[in-house]
Design a protein around this motif. Structure first.
Motif, PDB file in Angstrom:
ATOM      1  N   SER A  82       1.186   3.633  -5.564  1.00 28.26           N
ATOM      2  CA  SER A  82       0.407   4.143  -4.429  1.00 28.26           C
ATOM      3  C   SER A  82      -0.641   3.117  -4.013  1.00 28.26           C
ATOM      4  O   SER A  82      -1.317   2.530  -4.855  1.00 28.26           O
ATOM      5  CB  SER A  82      -0.302   5.434  -4.832  1.00 28.26           C
ATOM      6  N   SER A  83      -0.797   2.927  -2.696  1.00 29.75           N
ATOM      7  CA  SER A  83      -1.807   1.975  -2.197  1.00 29.75           C
ATOM      8  C   SER A  83      -3.230   2.454  -2.479  1.00 29.75           C
ATOM      9  O   SER A  83      -4.170   1.688  -2.412  1.00 29.75           O
ATOM     10  CB  SER A  83      -1.656   1.776  -0.685  1.00 29.75           C
ATOM     11  N   PHE A  84      -3.374   3.756  -2.765  1.00 28.67           N
ATOM     12  CA  PHE A  84      -4.718   4.268  -3.059  1.00 28.67           C
ATOM     13  C   PHE A  84      -5.275   3.618  -4.320  1.00 28.67           C
ATOM     14  O   PHE A  84      -6.477   3.548  -4.514  1.00 28.67           O
ATOM     15  CB  PHE A  84      -4.693   5.799  -3.244  1.00 28.67           C
ATOM     16  N   THR A  85      -4.369   3.171  -5.204  1.00 31.02           N
ATOM     17  CA  THR A  85      -4.825   2.596  -6.478  1.00 31.02           C
ATOM     18  C   THR A  85      -4.542   1.100  -6.583  1.00 31.02           C
ATOM     19  O   THR A  85      -4.735   0.500  -7.625  1.00 31.02           O
ATOM     20  CB  THR A  85      -4.123   3.307  -7.655  1.00 31.02           C
ATOM     21  N   THR A  86      -4.068   0.481  -5.495  1.00 29.06           N
ATOM     22  CA  THR A  86      -3.770  -0.959  -5.530  1.00 29.06           C
ATOM     23  C   THR A  86      -5.057  -1.775  -5.551  1.00 29.06           C
ATOM     24  O   THR A  86      -5.889  -1.622  -4.668  1.00 29.06           O
ATOM     25  CB  THR A  86      -2.960  -1.374  -4.270  1.00 29.06           C
ATOM     26  N   PRO A  87      -5.247  -2.641  -6.551  1.00 25.60           N
ATOM     27  CA  PRO A  87      -6.447  -3.490  -6.540  1.00 25.60           C
ATOM     28  C   PRO A  87      -6.390  -4.449  -5.352  1.00 25.60           C
ATOM     29  O   PRO A  87      -5.320  -4.960  -5.024  1.00 25.60           O
ATOM     30  CB  PRO A  87      -6.370  -4.256  -7.862  1.00 25.60           C
ATOM     31  N   ILE A 127      -2.133  12.852   6.082  1.00 29.67           N
ATOM     32  CA  ILE A 127      -2.416  12.901   4.634  1.00 29.67           C
ATOM     33  C   ILE A 127      -1.106  12.969   3.853  1.00 29.67           C
ATOM     34  O   ILE A 127      -0.910  12.237   2.878  1.00 29.67           O
ATOM     35  CB  ILE A 127      -3.325  14.103   4.281  1.00 29.67           C
ATOM     36  N   VAL A 128      -0.182  13.836   4.289  1.00 30.88           N
ATOM     37  CA  VAL A 128       1.106  13.959   3.602  1.00 30.88           C
ATOM     38  C   VAL A 128       1.854  12.627   3.632  1.00 30.88           C
ATOM     39  O   VAL A 128       2.403  12.179   2.626  1.00 30.88           O
ATOM     40  CB  VAL A 128       1.967  15.084   4.238  1.00 30.88           C
ATOM     41  N   LYS A 129       1.836  11.950   4.780  1.00 30.59           N
ATOM     42  CA  LYS A 129       2.513  10.649   4.892  1.00 30.59           C
ATOM     43  C   LYS A 129       1.869   9.625   3.963  1.00 30.59           C
ATOM     44  O   LYS A 129       2.566   8.844   3.302  1.00 30.59           O
ATOM     45  CB  LYS A 129       2.467  10.149   6.339  1.00 30.59           C
ATOM     46  N   CYS A 130       0.537   9.615   3.893  1.00 34.61           N
ATOM     47  CA  CYS A 130      -0.155   8.645   3.029  1.00 34.61           C
ATOM     48  C   CYS A 130       0.064   8.950   1.554  1.00 34.61           C
ATOM     49  O   CYS A 130       0.125   8.030   0.730  1.00 34.61           O
ATOM     50  CB  CYS A 130      -1.652   8.611   3.356  1.00 34.61           C
ATOM     51  N   VAL A 131       0.185  10.223   1.220  1.00 35.41           N
ATOM     52  CA  VAL A 131       0.502  10.600  -0.165  1.00 35.41           C
ATOM     53  C   VAL A 131       1.873  10.030  -0.530  1.00 35.41           C
ATOM     54  O   VAL A 131       2.079   9.510  -1.617  1.00 35.41           O
ATOM     55  CB  VAL A 131       0.479  12.144  -0.331  1.00 35.41           C
ATOM     56  N   LYS A 132       2.804  10.095   0.422  1.00 41.54           N
ATOM     57  CA  LYS A 132       4.148   9.558   0.165  1.00 41.54           C
ATOM     58  C   LYS A 132       4.121   8.037   0.135  1.00 41.54           C
ATOM     59  O   LYS A 132       4.610   7.411  -0.801  1.00 41.54           O
ATOM     60  CB  LYS A 132       5.112  10.034   1.258  1.00 41.54           C
ATOM     61  N   SER A 133       3.578   7.426   1.187  1.00 43.12           N
ATOM     62  CA  SER A 133       3.566   5.961   1.257  1.00 43.12           C
ATOM     63  C   SER A 133       2.575   5.483   2.307  1.00 43.12           C
ATOM     64  O   SER A 133       2.838   5.591   3.507  1.00 43.12           O
ATOM     65  CB  SER A 133       4.964   5.442   1.607  1.00 43.12           C
ATOM     66  N   VAL A 134       1.460   4.951   1.840  1.00 41.87           N
ATOM     67  CA  VAL A 134       0.473   4.388   2.775  1.00 41.87           C
ATOM     68  C   VAL A 134       1.081   3.229   3.588  1.00 41.87           C
ATOM     69  O   VAL A 134       0.915   3.183   4.806  1.00 41.87           O
ATOM     70  CB  VAL A 134      -0.818   3.946   2.031  1.00 41.87           C
ATOM     71  N   PRO A 135       1.822   2.302   2.948  1.00 39.63           N
ATOM     72  CA  PRO A 135       2.409   1.216   3.751  1.00 39.63           C
ATOM     73  C   PRO A 135       3.356   1.719   4.845  1.00 39.63           C
ATOM     74  O   PRO A 135       3.354   1.194   5.967  1.00 39.63           O
ATOM     75  CB  PRO A 135       3.149   0.367   2.711  1.00 39.63           C
ATOM     76  N   ALA A 136       4.167   2.722   4.553  1.00 43.64           N
ATOM     77  CA  ALA A 136       5.086   3.248   5.574  1.00 43.64           C
ATOM     78  C   ALA A 136       4.296   3.919   6.700  1.00 43.64           C
ATOM     79  O   ALA A 136       4.650   3.799   7.882  1.00 43.64           O
ATOM     80  CB  ALA A 136       6.065   4.235   4.947  1.00 43.64           C
ATOM     81  N   TYR A 137       3.210   4.609   6.333  1.00 47.72           N
ATOM     82  CA  TYR A 137       2.350   5.234   7.354  1.00 47.72           C
ATOM     83  C   TYR A 137       1.806   4.167   8.318  1.00 47.72           C
ATOM     84  O   TYR A 137       1.840   4.328   9.536  1.00 47.72           O
ATOM     85  CB  TYR A 137       1.201   5.991   6.672  1.00 47.72           C
ATOM     86  N   PHE A 138       1.329   3.057   7.757  1.00 46.06           N
ATOM     87  CA  PHE A 138       0.765   2.007   8.612  1.00 46.06           C
ATOM     88  C   PHE A 138       1.849   1.248   9.378  1.00 46.06           C
ATOM     89  O   PHE A 138       1.614   0.813  10.506  1.00 46.06           O
ATOM     90  CB  PHE A 138      -0.102   1.048   7.789  1.00 46.06           C
ATOM     91  N   ALA A 139       3.030   1.105   8.785  1.00 37.56           N
ATOM     92  CA  ALA A 139       4.135   0.466   9.506  1.00 37.56           C
ATOM     93  C   ALA A 139       4.452   1.276  10.761  1.00 37.56           C
ATOM     94  O   ALA A 139       4.640   0.720  11.853  1.00 37.56           O
ATOM     95  CB  ALA A 139       5.364   0.361   8.604  1.00 37.56           C
ATOM     96  N   GLU A 140       4.468   2.579  10.604  1.00 39.01           N
ATOM     97  CA  GLU A 140       4.739   3.473  11.735  1.00 39.01           C
ATOM     98  C   GLU A 140       3.625   3.371  12.784  1.00 39.01           C
ATOM     99  O   GLU A 140       3.890   3.307  13.987  1.00 39.01           O
ATOM    100  CB  GLU A 140       4.862   4.908  11.204  1.00 39.01           C
ATOM    101  N   ARG A 141       2.385   3.344  12.332  1.00 39.22           N
ATOM    102  CA  ARG A 141       1.235   3.210  13.249  1.00 39.22           C
ATOM    103  C   ARG A 141       1.305   1.886  14.022  1.00 39.22           C
ATOM    104  O   ARG A 141       1.037   1.842  15.225  1.00 39.22           O
ATOM    105  CB  ARG A 141      -0.091   3.259  12.484  1.00 39.22           C
TER     106      ARG A 141
END
Length: 339
Positions: free
Chosen positions: A16-21, A259-273
């Motif tokens: 998860s990107s939430f925990t990526t240093p 939030i649901v999308k970011c829980v699944k994949s933050v990178p995919a959420y931003f790719a879509e954005r």
């Protein structure tokens, strides 16, 4: 696109990107042999000479880590008595100016200024609030709210209450206060219970009890929510995202889906954005700038990979076909390569 967001099986153990240093999956790395004084001398020459040499500004600011850029800002102030941000604003313009200023701003301050801008004037820019509040970790939100207090002498939560209302406001306040559990442990029974609660609050009844969705989605940990998404699909036969899209409308729906999308994949959420920011007539440069800068040292490599997977062409090629001139050059530099 539905297929990406419907794939829950691989979810529970994926990173998860939430925990990526910071730094590990970014495109911008610290420059080896970095010398702030040398960079300042080159920047001054580019800014103070006749006509600004923007290529030098891009060369330096898009190829130094955020920490190095802050050292440059300090050395620049010491050498000139002016701030680099002031000089960038005075010597460049338009989308390039916004992008260079973003690069010269510390990440928490940049997030904070984006939120301030979204709340300024008549009405709020809910899309920006949704993107930032849904995708940032507790630590990032705490840093953002600290800067907000320093710069305005007011608490972000109080100002939010003056700008937004209802369930959307309730959800944003929980996220702003960093109420999400940080634990990495997963309680499967609790996930089943939460999934049942959400099903009972939405699909199962006439009308929706939004408060239950807010309570679970804004406060449970990311690993816990991933398990909950799986349990929900088992109970209801459809994904939680589909249920939210069917049950809710407006900015609350937008926030909870994000939030649901970011829980699944933050990178995919931003790719879509990013794809949306460059799709159709005209480019949404402010969204493009904000995502490229704010993810450049966190997970932009992963965003590039997801973009390629989703759209069958690279993020770099999308940028090249959509942007031109010096702004395009700078965004390409941040993107850092083709896939």
């Amino acid at each position: 696109m539905a297929s990406l967001w419907d794939d829950l099986e691989s979810l529970v153990n994926s990173p998860s990107s939430f925990t990526t240093p910071t730094g590990e999956r970014g495109t911008i790395k610290p420059k080896t042999g970095f010398n702030a004084e040398e960079d300042v001398a080159a920047l001054r020459k580019a800014i103070e000479g006749l006509g600004t040499r923007e290529t030098t500004l891009i060369e330096i600011l898009a190829h130094r880590s955020s920490a190095q850029r802050q050292l440059i800002c300090e050395a620049y102030k010491e050498a000139t008595g002016r701030t680099l941000v002031e000089d960038l604003r005075g010597d460049t313009s338009g989308d390039l100016e916004e992008l260079l200023v973003a690069l010269a701003t510390p990440p928490a301050a940049f997030d904070c200024h984006q939120v301030m801008k979204a709340m300024k004037g008549v009405g709020t820019n809910d899309g920006v609030l949704v993107e930032i509040f849904a995708s940032r970790s507790n630590q990032q939100m705490a840093a953002l709210t600290d800067v907000y207090l320093q710069e305005t002498q007011k608490k972000l939560t109080l100002d939010l209450e003056g700008e937004v209302s209802g369930d959307f406001c309730t959800a944003l306040l929980l996220l702003a206060e960093g109420k999400r559990d940080d634990s990495t442990a997963v309680d499967t029974e609790k996930a089943k219970g939460d999934a049942q609660t959400l099903y009972d609050a939405g699909e199962k009844k006439w009308g929706t009890d939004e408060s239950k969705f807010i309570e679970v989605l804004c406060q449970r940990s990311v690993p816990q929510l991933r398990q909950t998404l799986l349990e929900y699909k088992n109970i209801s036969g459809k994904s939680l995202q589909h249920s939210i899209e069917g049950e809710m409308t407006g900015e609350l729906e937008e926030l909870l889906v994000a939030i649901v999308k970011c829980v699944k994949s933050v990178p995919a959420y931003f790719a879509e954005r990013l794809h949306h920011s460059m799709k159709g007539g005209g480019t949404d440069e402010s969204t493009l700038n904000r995502i490229m800068v704010s993810r450049s040292e966190i997970d932009l490599l992963d965003i590039r990979a997801e973009f390629k997977k989703l759209y069958q062409y690279s993020l770099l090629s999308a940028i090249k076909s959509d942007l031109s001139g010096l702004h395009g050059d700078c965004v390409e530099s941040i993107c850092g390569g083709d896939d």
